[in-house]
Design an enzyme around this catalytic site. Structure first.
Site, PDB file in Angstrom:
ATOM      1  N   GLU A   1     105.250  44.449  25.671  1.00 19.56           N
ATOM      2  CA  GLU A   1     105.814  45.720  26.125  1.00 19.56           C
ATOM      3  C   GLU A   1     106.171  46.637  24.958  1.00 19.56           C
ATOM      4  O   GLU A   1     107.021  47.523  25.076  1.00 19.56           O
ATOM      5  CB  GLU A   1     107.025  45.471  27.038  1.00 19.56           C
ATOM      6  CG  GLU A   1     106.616  44.791  28.343  1.00 19.56           C
ATOM      7  CD  GLU A   1     107.755  44.079  29.058  1.00 19.56           C
ATOM      8  OE1 GLU A   1     108.851  43.976  28.467  1.00 19.56           O
ATOM      9  OE2 GLU A   1     107.555  43.624  30.189  1.00 19.56           O
TER      10      GLU A   1
ATOM     11  N   ASP B   1     112.256  37.295  27.723  1.00 10.63           N
ATOM     12  CA  ASP B   1     113.408  37.912  28.356  1.00 10.63           C
ATOM     13  C   ASP B   1     114.568  36.924  28.286  1.00 10.63           C
ATOM     14  O   ASP B   1     114.380  35.721  28.485  1.00 10.63           O
ATOM     15  CB  ASP B   1     113.156  38.162  29.852  1.00 10.63           C
ATOM     16  CG  ASP B   1     112.382  39.433  30.129  1.00 10.63           C
ATOM     17  OD1 ASP B   1     111.990  40.121  29.168  1.00 10.63           O
ATOM     18  OD2 ASP B   1     112.150  39.730  31.309  1.00 10.63           O
TER      19      ASP B   1
ATOM     20  N   HIS C   1     115.575  41.536  25.928  1.00 10.67           N
ATOM     21  CA  HIS C   1     114.652  40.642  25.232  1.00 10.67           C
ATOM     22  C   HIS C   1     115.355  39.891  24.111  1.00 10.67           C
ATOM     23  O   HIS C   1     116.403  40.313  23.600  1.00 10.67           O
ATOM     24  CB  HIS C   1     113.485  41.431  24.632  1.00 10.67           C
ATOM     25  CG  HIS C   1     112.544  41.980  25.655  1.00 10.67           C
ATOM     26  ND1 HIS C   1     111.794  43.132  25.454  1.00 10.67           N
ATOM     27  CD2 HIS C   1     112.220  41.555  26.904  1.00 10.67           C
ATOM     28  CE1 HIS C   1     111.055  43.380  26.532  1.00 10.67           C
ATOM     29  NE2 HIS C   1     111.290  42.434  27.411  1.00 10.67           N
TER      30      HIS C   1
END
Length: 603
Positions: A346, A370, A538
């Site tokens: 991401e 995550d 994260h």
């Protein structure tokens, strides 16, 4: 599977070296002459120890450069500096067994990480020079680390005490990490993913704190190269065959109306492999592209870290980046064992920077995840038929999982010398361990409702008992970057318990159960508080209890640490930090970093 350290990499050529500066009492006529051999001998032993214990990310032993003469004054200090600049010295360590003229012999380069080792022997005042030199560094605003043995040694004792060795090697590893980043790039492949603040790439952070640049490309570069065949076709064929043999496809968890055809899945696999080749070529270049008339593309972007936006502008139309990110972040592929390429899911550049820190400090692969959920013992018991968490997990668990990949090294199928699970530098990984990592991982058709463009997602569960360190850099308005650190252990749950908890999220994503090491007070008084005080969605997991290395590197770069559970006697920062307070070390760290400013902020 053989190691392949010559796999495309930016860690080639003239890599930064570690400079050893033997300083000496400059008084000729008996004093200096009596110390020459002892001082040079000390420099040689330190250099040999460093070269025997520290490697570059490509696996080569680090190179040390010793000044051509002992440094007794400004003339010889200048000659050493000229040598260091010719030899690309990125880190310096001044060593001496005696008194020297502090400000005349010190390393004045404001950007080069530096330390001073004063031999603890009473015959000559090496410790006095150490104190004088460190005071000079502090007064002049050029912080340096001080290294001083706990026990007094005889003047001729050539043994290196364990505490001195540890500090020298820790400093050298952290200084080298800073030097290796300087002048390299972070490659932003796409832009901001789903409004995630970490993927709003902050150029000032990379430039002022890390000495790096940011390179930007649009994800259409992938589509264009895929369509035009701008990748090594022979390597693609080799990679695809390897994938078919070594990447077993697992269950399709999509509903019947969302399942994709076998033909579509086969095409997605091909696209996944192409994306992996293209991302690597974009990062580090590929001379094979020159033969295809693609000289510009062959150069790459000199990127030691990158991020792929993916969601959603790419993944709504093309296969996701899960395979690409997983295999690039892994210490092996179809070409053999090699250093991992650091690629952030991401395009979370802050997690990418944290992954880069972990990799350069340990030479190992890093788990991107995550920090998804805190599971209390009561909550686990309630949904798992009364199962009671115990051991490291007795206060609860943190679920590290991501809607993307994590390195296959993260399976925990590599073993340390004592048999505990770990992640190792590629040159220490056996063929058997590679095979175990591959067999512990299954690849599943991605959930279509998340990824309309398809793709393959990784699934595994990390073995328990791995000492590990969870980290994250966050950006704070008005403050800049700040680092969080949590040392702890991975936890292995019974299969039935794992499945109940894991499948509440998504069964196609890799999972690590992590339990931080707790303390009697503060944020680390409970696992819940660690989760509750984490600064972003994260995190990064590095094998080993290496929080002290992160702290040292952060101080080099002037990044304060606002949350850690590292024992105080393992914390190593420049001596100037003491002047900002010795009672509350965390507050002193913030004041010191603010005072000196980002390492490259005044360039």
């Amino acid at each position: 599977m053989s190691a392949n350290p010559t796999s495309p990499s930016v860690f080639q050529g003239d890599l930064p070296k570690i400079g050893i500066r033997p300083t000496i009492d400059g008084r000729l006529g008996g004093v200096r002459e009596s110390l020459e051999d002892q001082t040079m001998g000390l420099a040689g032993r330190v250099a040999s120890m460093i070269e025997a214990n520290i490697r570059y990310p490509n696996g080569d032993p680090v190179k040390c450069v010793i000044a051509e003469s002992c440094i007794g004054g400004i003339a010889e200090a200048s000659a050493a500096e000229a040598l260091f600049r010719r030899e690309n010295v990125g880190v310096s360590l001044t060593v001496t067994p005696c008194w020297c003229y502090g400000s005349e012999t010190m390393d004045m380069d404001p950007l080069r990480p530096k330390a001073v080792f004063g031999y603890n022997g009473t015959e000559r005042p090496g410790a006095v020079y150490l104190a004088a030199a460190l005071a000079g560094h502090t007064q002049k605003g050029v912080p340096a680390f001080g290294i001083y043995g706990r026990d007094v040694q005889e003047a001729g004792d050539e043994n290196m005490p364990a505490d001195v060795q540890e500090k020298i090697l820790n400093f050298a590893q952290c200084g080298l990490a800073a030097a290796l980043m300087r002048g390299k790039a972070y490659l932003s492949m796409g832009g901001t993913s789903m409004g995630i603040a970490g993927s709003m790439v902050d150029f000032a952070f990379w430039e002022k704190w890390l000495g790096m640049r940011v390179e930007d490309i649009d994800m259409s570069e992938f589509a264009g190269r895929m369509r035009k065949g701008q990748y090594d076709q022979a390597e693609f064929d080799k990679a695809l065959a390897w994938v078919k043999e070594n990447c077993p496809e697992g269950d399709d968890y999509n509903t019947e109306d969302q399942k994709r055809s076998r033909e579509t899945l086969d095409t997605e696999w091909e696209d996944n492999v192409k994306m992996s080749l293209i991302a690597r070529d974009l990062m580090v270049g590929n001379p094979k592209l020159v033969d295809m008339g693609l000289g510009e593309q062959a150069q790459g972007h000199q990127a030691i870290a990158a991020g792929f936006q993916g969601q959603r502008q790419w993944t709504d139309h093309f296969p996701n980046g899960d395979f690409m990110e997983a295999i690039l972040n892994t210490s092996f592929d179809w070409n053999g064992k090699r250093a991992p390429y650091i690629v952030a899911t991401e395009n979370d550049a802050l997690n990418g920077a944290t992954m880069l820190f972990g990799h350069l400090l340990t030479n190992t692969a890093q788990v991107f995840a995550d920090l998804r959920t805190y599971w209390s013992p009561d909550a686990v018991s309630q949904v798992c038929d009364g199962y009671q968490l115990e051991g490291h997990a007795s206060d609860g668990l943190l679920h590290l999982i991501n809607s993307g990949p994590a390195t296959l090294d993260g399976t925990g199928q590599q073993s340390a010398a004592d048999g505990t699970p770990t992640m190792k530098p590629f040159w220490d990984i056996s063929d058997e361990e590679v095979d175990k990592c591959l067999k512990a991982t299954t690849w599943h058709p991605s959930v279509t409702e998340y990824f309309p463009g398809g793709g393959m997602s990784t699934r595994y569960s990390t073995l328990g008992g791995m000492p590990a360190t969870m980290t994250r850099i966050n950006l704070v308005d008005g403050l800049g970057p700040a680092l969080q650190i949590a040392e702890g252990f991975t936890v292995e749950l019974p299969t039935k318990v794992h499945d109940v908890l894991d499948q509440r999220t998504n069964p196609t994503w890799p999972t690590t159960w992590f339990a931080p090491t707790l303390k009697d007070s503060g944020v680390f008084r409970s696992t819940y508080e660690v989760m509750n005080n984490w600064g972003a969605n994260h995190c990064v997991m590095t094998a080993g209890h290496v929080g002290h290395l992160f702290i040292t590197l952060a101080s080099l770069l002037r990044i304060p640490v606002y949350m850690h559970n590292v024992e105080e006697d393992r914390v190593f920062r420049p001596s100037a930090w003491n002047a900002f307070g010795t009672e509350d070390r965390e507050a002193a760290d913030f004041r010191a970093c603010q005072n000196f400013g980002p390492l490259y902020g005044r360039v």
